[in-house]
Design a protein around this motif. Structure first.
Motif: not given
Length: 86
Positions: A74-77, A79-86
């Protein structure tokens, strides 16, 4: 079940150091890094003061790992939507 917000707030405000099930950031505990997961944690005036690692049966360990994989996917998905997530 997860701790209620009231239980967590009371333990924090009154420095009760209660051990409660809650989502906490894991940095090596349970062999997991860089991920939030629901585990027992001691809550006091400093917030999460200690993550409690319990021995899990083989079946419980398998279920925990399955849950962790689902959270990671879920987190990897996200990050694909919002690349600012780390």
């Amino acid at each position: 079940p997860a701790a209620s917000g009231v239980e967590m707030a009371e333990s924090y405000i009154k420095d009760l150091k209660k051990t409660l099930p809650c989502a906490v950031y894991l940095d090596g505990e349970y062999g997991i890094k860089n991920l939030y997961a629901g585990v027992p944690a001691k809550i006091g005036k400093n917030g999460v003061e200690k993550i409690i690692e319990i021995d899990l049966s083989d079946e419980a360990k398998k279920e925990f790992e399955y849950s962790i994989k689902a959270v990671q996917m879920l987190f990897d998905t996200a990050k694909k939507i919002d690349s600012s997530l780390t």
